[in-house]
Design a protein around this motif. Sequence first.
Motif, PDB file in Angstrom:
ATOM      1  N   VAL A  77      46.029  46.118  49.118  1.00 57.39           N
ATOM      2  CA  VAL A  77      44.699  46.343  49.713  1.00 57.39           C
ATOM      3  C   VAL A  77      44.414  45.251  50.741  1.00 57.39           C
ATOM      4  CG1 VAL A  77      42.219  46.443  49.253  1.00 57.39           C
ATOM      5  CG2 VAL A  77      43.814  47.560  47.686  1.00 57.39           C
ATOM      6  N   TYR A  78      44.775  44.026  50.399  1.00 56.86           N
ATOM      7  CA  TYR A  78      44.589  42.914  51.336  1.00 56.86           C
ATOM      8  C   TYR A  78      45.367  43.161  52.626  1.00 56.86           C
ATOM      9  CZ  TYR A  78      44.689  38.070  53.071  1.00 56.86           C
ATOM     10  OH  TYR A  78      44.564  36.944  53.848  1.00 56.86           O
ATOM     11  N   ALA A  79      46.576  43.685  52.489  1.00 57.66           N
ATOM     12  CA  ALA A  79      47.418  43.955  53.660  1.00 57.66           C
ATOM     13  C   ALA A  79      46.770  44.973  54.581  1.00 57.66           C
ATOM     14  CB  ALA A  79      48.795  44.444  53.199  1.00 57.66           C
ATOM     15  N   VAL A  80      46.323  46.099  54.017  1.00 52.81           N
ATOM     16  CA  VAL A  80      45.664  47.128  54.827  1.00 52.81           C
ATOM     17  C   VAL A  80      44.369  46.579  55.419  1.00 52.81           C
ATOM     18  CG1 VAL A  80      44.574  49.402  54.783  1.00 52.81           C
ATOM     19  CG2 VAL A  80      46.695  49.014  53.520  1.00 52.81           C
ATOM     20  N   GLY A  81      43.653  45.784  54.622  1.00 52.36           N
ATOM     21  CA  GLY A  81      42.423  45.166  55.115  1.00 52.36           C
ATOM     22  C   GLY A  81      42.676  44.260  56.302  1.00 52.36           C
ATOM     23  N   GLN A  82      43.822  43.573  56.307  1.00 54.16           N
ATOM     24  CA  GLN A  82      44.156  42.716  57.437  1.00 54.16           C
ATOM     25  C   GLN A  82      44.333  43.527  58.718  1.00 54.16           C
ATOM     26  OE1 GLN A  82      44.101  39.667  58.044  1.00 54.16           O
ATOM     27  NE2 GLN A  82      44.177  38.588  56.104  1.00 54.16           N
ATOM     28  N   LEU A  83      44.946  44.699  58.604  1.00 53.77           N
ATOM     29  CA  LEU A  83      45.093  45.557  59.789  1.00 53.77           C
ATOM     30  C   LEU A  83      43.728  45.953  60.343  1.00 53.77           C
ATOM     31  CD1 LEU A  83      47.974  48.102  59.053  1.00 53.77           C
ATOM     32  CD2 LEU A  83      48.013  46.111  60.551  1.00 53.77           C
ATOM     33  N   ILE A  84      42.861  46.380  59.447  1.00 54.15           N
ATOM     34  CA  ILE A  84      41.534  46.845  59.871  1.00 54.15           C
ATOM     35  C   ILE A  84      40.688  45.675  60.351  1.00 54.15           C
ATOM     36  CG2 ILE A  84      39.390  47.942  59.111  1.00 54.15           C
ATOM     37  CD1 ILE A  84      41.116  49.489  57.045  1.00 54.15           C
ATOM     38  N   ASN A  85      40.583  44.648  59.524  1.00 59.65           N
ATOM     39  CA  ASN A  85      39.670  43.545  59.829  1.00 59.65           C
ATOM     40  C   ASN A  85      40.210  42.609  60.903  1.00 59.65           C
ATOM     41  OD1 ASN A  85      37.705  44.370  57.943  1.00 59.65           O
ATOM     42  ND2 ASN A  85      38.899  43.489  56.277  1.00 59.65           N
ATOM     43  N   GLY A  86      41.536  42.588  61.069  1.00 51.43           N
ATOM     44  CA  GLY A  86      42.077  41.827  62.193  1.00 51.43           C
ATOM     45  C   GLY A  86      41.611  42.415  63.518  1.00 51.43           C
ATOM     46  N   GLN A  87      41.613  43.746  63.602  1.00 46.87           N
ATOM     47  CA  GLN A  87      41.124  44.433  64.809  1.00 46.87           C
ATOM     48  C   GLN A  87      39.615  44.244  64.969  1.00 46.87           C
ATOM     49  OE1 GLN A  87      42.921  46.350  67.087  1.00 46.87           O
ATOM     50  NE2 GLN A  87      44.806  45.699  66.088  1.00 46.87           N
ATOM     51  N   LEU A  88      38.877  44.465  63.881  1.00 52.34           N
ATOM     52  CA  LEU A  88      37.417  44.328  63.956  1.00 52.34           C
ATOM     53  C   LEU A  88      37.009  42.892  64.257  1.00 52.34           C
ATOM     54  CD1 LEU A  88      36.318  46.569  60.932  1.00 52.34           C
ATOM     55  CD2 LEU A  88      36.299  47.151  63.375  1.00 52.34           C
ATOM     56  N   GLY A  89      37.822  41.952  63.756  1.00 51.11           N
ATOM     57  CA  GLY A  89      37.513  40.546  63.997  1.00 51.11           C
ATOM     58  C   GLY A  89      37.551  40.160  65.457  1.00 51.11           C
ATOM     59  N   ASP A  90      38.333  40.881  66.276  1.00 56.93           N
ATOM     60  CA  ASP A  90      38.362  40.626  67.723  1.00 56.93           C
ATOM     61  C   ASP A  90      37.169  41.246  68.438  1.00 56.93           C
ATOM     62  OD1 ASP A  90      40.544  38.973  68.253  1.00 56.93           O
ATOM     63  OD2 ASP A  90      41.966  40.626  68.167  1.00 56.93           O
ATOM     64  N   ARG A  91      36.456  42.127  67.737  1.00 57.91           N
ATOM     65  CA  ARG A  91      35.385  42.879  68.397  1.00 57.91           C
ATOM     66  C   ARG A  91      33.982  42.466  67.942  1.00 57.91           C
ATOM     67  NH1 ARG A  91      36.740  47.469  70.820  1.00 57.91           N
ATOM     68  NH2 ARG A  91      34.859  48.566  70.146  1.00 57.91           N
ATOM     69  N   PHE A  92      33.894  41.823  66.772  1.00 54.57           N
ATOM     70  CA  PHE A  92      32.584  41.477  66.229  1.00 54.57           C
ATOM     71  C   PHE A  92      32.456  39.972  65.991  1.00 54.57           C
ATOM     72  CE2 PHE A  92      33.272  45.899  64.853  1.00 54.57           C
ATOM     73  CZ  PHE A  92      32.155  46.483  65.425  1.00 54.57           C
ATOM     74  N   SER A  93      31.235  39.545  65.760  1.00 52.60           N
ATOM     75  CA  SER A  93      30.927  38.136  65.528  1.00 52.60           C
ATOM     76  C   SER A  93      31.629  37.619  64.272  1.00 52.60           C
ATOM     77  CB  SER A  93      29.411  37.961  65.367  1.00 52.60           C
ATOM     78  OG  SER A  93      29.100  36.735  64.762  1.00 52.60           O
ATOM     79  N   ALA A 136      44.293  37.192  69.193  1.00 52.69           N
ATOM     80  CA  ALA A 136      44.605  36.262  68.110  1.00 52.69           C
ATOM     81  C   ALA A 136      44.246  36.829  66.744  1.00 52.69           C
ATOM     82  CB  ALA A 136      43.886  34.929  68.336  1.00 52.69           C
ATOM     83  N   SER A 137      43.031  37.376  66.621  1.00 52.21           N
ATOM     84  CA  SER A 137      42.620  37.923  65.331  1.00 52.21           C
ATOM     85  C   SER A 137      43.458  39.138  64.962  1.00 52.21           C
ATOM     86  CB  SER A 137      41.128  38.304  65.364  1.00 52.21           C
ATOM     87  OG  SER A 137      40.724  38.873  64.145  1.00 52.21           O
ATOM     88  N   SER A 138      43.709  40.011  65.937  1.00 47.27           N
ATOM     89  CA  SER A 138      44.488  41.228  65.676  1.00 47.27           C
ATOM     90  C   SER A 138      45.909  40.898  65.237  1.00 47.27           C
ATOM     91  CB  SER A 138      44.537  42.105  66.935  1.00 47.27           C
ATOM     92  OG  SER A 138      43.249  42.504  67.317  1.00 47.27           O
ATOM     93  N   LEU A 139      46.555  39.954  65.939  1.00 47.06           N
ATOM     94  CA  LEU A 139      47.934  39.607  65.595  1.00 47.06           C
ATOM     95  C   LEU A 139      48.000  38.861  64.273  1.00 47.06           C
ATOM     96  CD1 LEU A 139      50.904  39.607  66.219  1.00 47.06           C
ATOM     97  CD2 LEU A 139      50.580  37.585  67.663  1.00 47.06           C
ATOM     98  N   ALA A 140      47.045  37.959  64.037  1.00 48.42           N
ATOM     99  CA  ALA A 140      47.008  37.256  62.753  1.00 48.42           C
ATOM    100  C   ALA A 140      46.836  38.260  61.611  1.00 48.42           C
ATOM    101  CB  ALA A 140      45.870  36.235  62.736  1.00 48.42           C
ATOM    102  N   GLY A 141      45.969  39.255  61.841  1.00 49.03           N
ATOM    103  CA  GLY A 141      45.765  40.292  60.831  1.00 49.03           C
ATOM    104  C   GLY A 141      47.005  41.138  60.622  1.00 49.03           C
ATOM    105  N   PHE A 142      47.686  41.498  61.717  1.00 48.50           N
ATOM    106  CA  PHE A 142      48.897  42.316  61.609  1.00 48.50           C
ATOM    107  C   PHE A 142      50.004  41.578  60.853  1.00 48.50           C
ATOM    108  CE2 PHE A 142      53.102  43.338  63.486  1.00 48.50           C
ATOM    109  CZ  PHE A 142      53.223  44.629  62.983  1.00 48.50           C
ATOM    110  N   LEU A 143      50.206  40.298  61.165  1.00 46.27           N
ATOM    111  CA  LEU A 143      51.260  39.536  60.492  1.00 46.27           C
ATOM    112  C   LEU A 143      50.902  39.271  59.030  1.00 46.27           C
ATOM    113  CD1 LEU A 143      52.310  37.036  63.310  1.00 46.27           C
ATOM    114  CD2 LEU A 143      53.508  39.098  62.535  1.00 46.27           C
ATOM    115  N   ASP A 144      49.620  39.051  58.760  1.00 45.89           N
ATOM    116  CA  ASP A 144      49.201  38.922  57.350  1.00 45.89           C
ATOM    117  C   ASP A 144      49.431  40.235  56.606  1.00 45.89           C
ATOM    118  OD1 ASP A 144      48.577  36.447  56.436  1.00 45.89           O
ATOM    119  OD2 ASP A 144      46.420  36.754  56.339  1.00 45.89           O
ATOM    120  N   PHE A 145      49.219  41.363  57.300  1.00 44.63           N
ATOM    121  CA  PHE A 145      49.509  42.675  56.716  1.00 44.63           C
ATOM    122  C   PHE A 145      50.973  42.740  56.295  1.00 44.63           C
ATOM    123  CE2 PHE A 145      51.585  46.728  57.798  1.00 44.63           C
ATOM    124  CZ  PHE A 145      51.003  47.569  56.853  1.00 44.63           C
ATOM    125  N   CYS A 146      51.866  42.358  57.191  1.00 44.25           N
ATOM    126  CA  CYS A 146      53.297  42.380  56.890  1.00 44.25           C
ATOM    127  C   CYS A 146      53.618  41.475  55.707  1.00 44.25           C
ATOM    128  CB  CYS A 146      54.097  41.931  58.112  1.00 44.25           C
ATOM    129  SG  CYS A 146      53.954  43.036  59.535  1.00 44.25           S
TER     130      CYS A 146
END
Length: 427
Positions: free
Chosen positions: A67-83, A367-377
């Motif tokens: 769940v954390y992995a999938v969350g990283q994909l989603i929240n890594g993307q959202l983290g680049d778009r929101f506060s 940065a947030s998206s890639l950090a989230g993607f690599l954490d997903f992996c």
Amino acid sequence: MMKTASGTKMKRIKLYWQIRTMLLLWLTYATFYIGRVNMSVALPAIQEGQGWGSHRVGLIGAVFFWVYAVGQLINGQLGDRFSSRIFVFCGLLGTALMNGLFAKASSLLLLVIIWGINGYFQSTGWGPIVKTASKWVDREHYNIASVILGTSFVIGSTFSWYISGQLLEKYNQWELLFRIPSLALLVMAIIWVVFLRNTPSEVGLAKSSEEEVNVEAVTSHPGGKLKYPILRRAFVFLQEPFLRLIALITVIAGMFKEGLTLWAPTLISQSQGLTPSEAVKYSLAVPLMGLVGVFIGGWLHHILEDEAKTLIVLFGAGVLASIGVLLTMDMGNPILLGLSLGSCAMVSHGINVIIVSLIPMHYTDRASSLAGFLDFCSYIGAGIMSVVTGITLQLWSWTGVLVMWVVLNTMGVTLMSRGRLKLRSRG
């Protein structure tokens, strides 16, 4: 003269805000870990108290990781778009709530569900924190910043394991290992939302070039609509050969690191015939030596000036460290076993700081998206290892698990070496 004085004052103000922000980022992520690695200490106590097999309690960790992995994909993307300020605040509140609820649950199904939801809230932290650091820290100091952030989850883990061990020894109630972190996370949420500022411009400092980057340009059509759905956008990194290689390496690294972190107290307890609370004392070598590994990873990168070379050296050390655990496990000396496990943690944390902290910072606009993607992996690998470890223990022994550690690090050396040669040949 007045311009010089004014410039010096602005530098001091900027330095103050940089130190303040990095301290807050560090403290926040360390607190996230307090409500996360408490499971490592609680796991053998839960297993002993409920009489569940390793393959059953392993599900709690596996579902969290996935769940954390999938969350990283989603929240890594959202983290680049929101506060980041609001985003991480919500994550801290959510993980505080889940820790509190976990302490009240009793059935395996409920424990798995609650800890899985905790995994999602935990995934709101790293990506936005890396993004915020990239906004505040000058590019030439990214290596230092990545090492500083890398120490946060190691010291957070150490503190969590120590306090959890003390609570378990004194009260023999694993539920306390979740109630107290719940309160700490709630306090941290308030501190975060009150004191964090997302970018220098929010406090009247000049915008850096990084702040001017339009994140939408990476993932959008000129008309402003998103080019890909959010989960599909997360995989655009696989179009780059270097990041494809790093993604595969990250899965392997995640299997090694989190397999070690989740199961180390259980390994010491079961192989040395110790109670869960006694085993924690010897397990503290894992996070403490992991902290040293973060600095070693940063130092090696500074010397070699190449991420691929640094990872090859670290994975090679991982092969030797894993063999060391194999040799010391049956010696009947828990101190020596703890130190051997600590050497594995030293390697795995050094690898981790290069992969999920330093590399994403070089992709400032993502940065947030890639950090989230690599954490997903990383956590896809961690979830796999949690299940495989539980099954291996049911069918074989800890020897089988440790052989897998040796194989994983060997694969890391081989893939990184071959991949680096291919990348160099392509120019």
